[in-house]
Design an enzyme around this catalytic site. Structure first.
Site, mmCIF file in Angstrom:
data_model
loop_
_atom_site.group_PDB
_atom_site.id
_atom_site.type_symbol
_atom_site.label_atom_id
_atom_site.label_comp_id
_atom_site.label_asym_id
_atom_site.label_seq_id
_atom_site.Cartn_x
_atom_site.Cartn_y
_atom_site.Cartn_z
ATOM 1 N N GLU A 24 0.831 -1.206 0.000
ATOM 2 C CA GLU A 24 0.000 0.000 0.000
ATOM 3 C C GLU A 24 0.862 1.251 0.000
ATOM 4 O O GLU A 24 0.526 2.243 -0.634
ATOM 5 C CB GLU A 24 -0.934 -0.002 1.212
ATOM 6 C CG GLU A 24 -1.991 -1.078 1.134
ATOM 7 C CD GLU A 24 -2.871 -1.105 2.360
ATOM 8 O OE1 GLU A 24 -4.054 -0.755 2.220
ATOM 9 O OE2 GLU A 24 -2.377 -1.460 3.451
ATOM 10 N N TYR A 56 -14.339 27.143 1.992
ATOM 11 C CA TYR A 56 -14.191 25.735 1.644
ATOM 12 C C TYR A 56 -12.986 25.451 0.759
ATOM 13 O O TYR A 56 -12.500 24.326 0.723
ATOM 14 C CB TYR A 56 -15.473 25.118 1.072
ATOM 15 C CG TYR A 56 -16.200 25.919 0.037
ATOM 16 C CD1 TYR A 56 -15.829 25.906 -1.290
ATOM 17 C CD2 TYR A 56 -17.308 26.677 0.408
ATOM 18 C CE1 TYR A 56 -16.517 26.632 -2.234
ATOM 19 C CE2 TYR A 56 -18.019 27.398 -0.533
ATOM 20 C CZ TYR A 56 -17.621 27.371 -1.857
ATOM 21 O OH TYR A 56 -18.309 28.089 -2.793
ATOM 22 N N ILE A 75 -6.836 4.512 8.574
ATOM 23 C CA ILE A 75 -7.576 5.662 8.065
ATOM 24 C C ILE A 75 -8.418 6.294 9.173
ATOM 25 O O ILE A 75 -8.823 7.437 9.059
ATOM 26 C CB ILE A 75 -8.415 5.321 6.812
ATOM 27 C CG1 ILE A 75 -9.417 4.207 7.059
ATOM 28 C CG2 ILE A 75 -7.500 4.981 5.642
ATOM 29 C CD1 ILE A 75 -10.357 3.943 5.884
ATOM 30 N N GLU A 76 -8.626 5.571 10.257
ATOM 31 C CA GLU A 76 -9.320 6.137 11.411
ATOM 32 C C GLU A 76 -8.541 7.314 11.993
ATOM 33 O O GLU A 76 -9.096 8.364 12.291
ATOM 34 C CB GLU A 76 -9.510 5.084 12.518
ATOM 35 C CG GLU A 76 -10.433 3.952 12.145
ATOM 36 C CD GLU A 76 -9.718 2.752 11.522
ATOM 37 O OE1 GLU A 76 -8.776 2.946 10.705
ATOM 38 O OE2 GLU A 76 -10.124 1.623 11.838
ATOM 39 N N LYS A 102 -11.758 3.964 1.165
ATOM 40 C CA LYS A 102 -10.574 3.321 0.587
ATOM 41 C C LYS A 102 -11.085 2.218 -0.347
ATOM 42 O O LYS A 102 -11.406 1.122 0.099
ATOM 43 C CB LYS A 102 -9.738 2.749 1.736
ATOM 44 C CG LYS A 102 -8.434 2.154 1.357
ATOM 45 C CD LYS A 102 -7.691 1.743 2.635
ATOM 46 C CE LYS A 102 -6.340 1.182 2.313
ATOM 47 N NZ LYS A 102 -5.570 0.879 3.525
#
Length: 123
Positions: A24, A56, A75-76, A102
């Site tokens: 990855e 934004y 990813i948390e 993901k």
């Protein structure tokens, strides 16, 4: 109680190298981010004042900087960093809810994507 409104940045796409496996990091992959920002109304709506809301474009740049930055295994933790950073960057944000998808998660089967959602309340 103060009135609030929601700004949503939806399906922001970035190429990055997060994940537990070495492949990855080596190959990288696309990640998709949604950020739902609960913003205190202040004078932004009544006075049409950009200085009293969340820009934004700047929020997108902050998300991009974090997602494309240093590698994370989870990813948390990446989602939490995005949420906390946005709350710290914009004093008007009361709550940030960040989802990261993901699509190419290394799982032994077929799926559309893995998604994690983190919610952070501003201090």
């Amino acid at each position: 109680m103060t009135a609030t409104y929601i700004i949503t940045l939806k399906n922001c796409a970035f190429f990055a190298r997060h994940g537990v496996l070495d492949e990855e990091e080596f190959l990288g992959q696309r990640f998709f981010v949604d950020a739902e920002l609960e913003v205190e109304q202040g004078t932004a709506l009544a006075e049409d004042c950009i200085d009293d809301t969340v820009h934004y474009g700047i929020a997108f740049a902050e998300i991009e900087r974090i997602i494309t930055g240093r590698r994370r295994y989870l990813i948390e933790s990446l989602a939490l960093e995005v949420a906390k950073t946005l709350c710290a960057r914009f004093r008007q944000i009361r709550r940030a809810k960040v989802s990261i998808r993901k699509p190419n998660a290394p799982v032994p089967g077929v799926l559309d994507y893995v998604e994690v959602t983190v919610e952070h309340v501003a201090e």
